[in-house]
Write a protein that holds these residues in place. Sequence first.
Motif, PDB file in Angstrom:
ATOM      1  N   LYS A 108       0.886  -1.115  -0.082  1.00 31.58           N
ATOM      2  CA  LYS A 108       0.148   0.063  -0.237  1.00 31.58           C
ATOM      3  C   LYS A 108       0.840   0.965  -0.338  1.00 31.58           C
ATOM      4  CE  LYS A 108      -4.138  -1.336   2.316  1.00 31.58           C
ATOM      5  NZ  LYS A 108      -4.869  -1.954   3.465  1.00 31.58           N
ATOM      6  N   PRO A 109       0.584   2.165  -0.533  1.00 27.95           N
ATOM      7  CA  PRO A 109       1.359   3.470  -0.606  1.00 27.95           C
ATOM      8  C   PRO A 109       1.242   4.090   1.165  1.00 27.95           C
ATOM      9  CG  PRO A 109      -0.680   4.184  -2.012  1.00 27.95           C
ATOM     10  CD  PRO A 109      -1.113   2.620  -1.258  1.00 27.95           C
ATOM     11  N   ASN A 110       2.814   4.733   1.143  1.00 25.35           N
ATOM     12  CA  ASN A 110       2.704   4.857   2.605  1.00 25.35           C
ATOM     13  C   ASN A 110       1.679   5.640   3.380  1.00 25.35           C
ATOM     14  OD1 ASN A 110       5.599   3.714   2.069  1.00 25.35           O
ATOM     15  ND2 ASN A 110       6.084   5.856   1.736  1.00 25.35           N
ATOM     16  N   PHE A 111       1.335   6.783   3.133  1.00 25.05           N
ATOM     17  CA  PHE A 111       0.235   7.589   3.771  1.00 25.05           C
ATOM     18  C   PHE A 111      -1.243   6.513   4.448  1.00 25.05           C
ATOM     19  CE2 PHE A 111      -1.647   7.812  -0.314  1.00 25.05           C
ATOM     20  CZ  PHE A 111      -2.992   7.462  -0.559  1.00 25.05           C
ATOM     21  N   GLN A 112      -1.108   5.584   3.972  1.00 20.59           N
ATOM     22  CA  GLN A 112      -1.657   4.709   4.240  1.00 20.59           C
ATOM     23  C   GLN A 112      -2.163   3.913   5.640  1.00 20.59           C
ATOM     24  OE1 GLN A 112      -3.926   1.536   1.842  1.00 20.59           O
ATOM     25  NE2 GLN A 112      -3.715   3.840   0.187  1.00 20.59           N
ATOM     26  N   PHE A 113      -0.523   4.243   6.057  1.00 19.78           N
ATOM     27  CA  PHE A 113      -0.358   3.349   8.013  1.00 19.78           C
ATOM     28  C   PHE A 113      -0.964   5.005   8.717  1.00 19.78           C
ATOM     29  CE2 PHE A 113       2.764   1.473   4.434  1.00 19.78           C
ATOM     30  CZ  PHE A 113       1.858  -0.017   4.914  1.00 19.78           C
ATOM     31  N   ASN A 114      -1.046   3.803   9.688  1.00 19.85           N
ATOM     32  CA  ASN A 114      -1.153   4.870  11.173  1.00 19.85           C
ATOM     33  C   ASN A 114      -0.672   4.831  11.557  1.00 19.85           C
ATOM     34  OD1 ASN A 114      -2.660   6.520  13.015  1.00 19.85           O
ATOM     35  ND2 ASN A 114      -3.516   4.885  13.574  1.00 19.85           N
ATOM     36  N   ASN A 115       0.696   6.456  11.597  1.00 20.59           N
ATOM     37  CA  ASN A 115       2.078   6.213  12.841  1.00 20.59           C
ATOM     38  C   ASN A 115       2.564   7.474  12.169  1.00 20.59           C
ATOM     39  OD1 ASN A 115       4.570   6.460  12.696  1.00 20.59           O
ATOM     40  ND2 ASN A 115       5.629   5.255  12.657  1.00 20.59           N
ATOM     41  N   GLN A 116       2.265   8.803  13.027  1.00 17.55           N
ATOM     42  CA  GLN A 116       2.661   9.632  13.980  1.00 17.55           C
ATOM     43  C   GLN A 116       3.357  10.581  12.399  1.00 17.55           C
ATOM     44  OE1 GLN A 116      -0.020  12.102  14.673  1.00 17.55           O
ATOM     45  NE2 GLN A 116      -0.936  10.390  14.967  1.00 17.55           N
ATOM     46  N   ASP A 117       5.293   9.756  13.094  1.00 20.84           N
ATOM     47  CA  ASP A 117       6.167   9.908  12.236  1.00 20.84           C
ATOM     48  C   ASP A 117       6.327  10.207  10.743  1.00 20.84           C
ATOM     49  OD1 ASP A 117       7.038  10.378  14.806  1.00 20.84           O
ATOM     50  OD2 ASP A 117       7.553   8.146  15.219  1.00 20.84           O
TER      51      ASP A 117
END
Length: 123
Positions: A108-117
């Motif tokens: 998946k594209p990176n922005f779909q991960f839930n990580n504040q950093d």
Amino acid sequence: MIGVSRVRALYKRILLVHRLLPPELRALGDRYVRDEFRRNRAAEVQQANRFIEEWEAYADVLQAQATESVMHPTQKAHYGADLTANKLNNFNGEQVGQLYELMQEATKPNFQFNNQDDPYRKK
């Protein structure tokens, strides 16, 4: 029987090693580890021993790779290890399904991960 303190220490070690990863890998890894440890809480002794052995090996390999990446930031980092046909043949149907889900998440594209950093995260 596997001691709870050993499992907790391993879990914490893995999360600490994940801090050395790029944000998108850390987010994926943290979520996957959390789910796997929860899913295997009630494992039988033999399965639990195998689980711990595999996750300890994962932590050892990833720690070495992440440390190498930090020490040589100009070189392209390589994380993980190839899955041998022998290991894949020993997977049960549920494990193959989990592997497939992990592959889908990893692509998946990176922005779909839930990580504040994560610098690519939508605000």
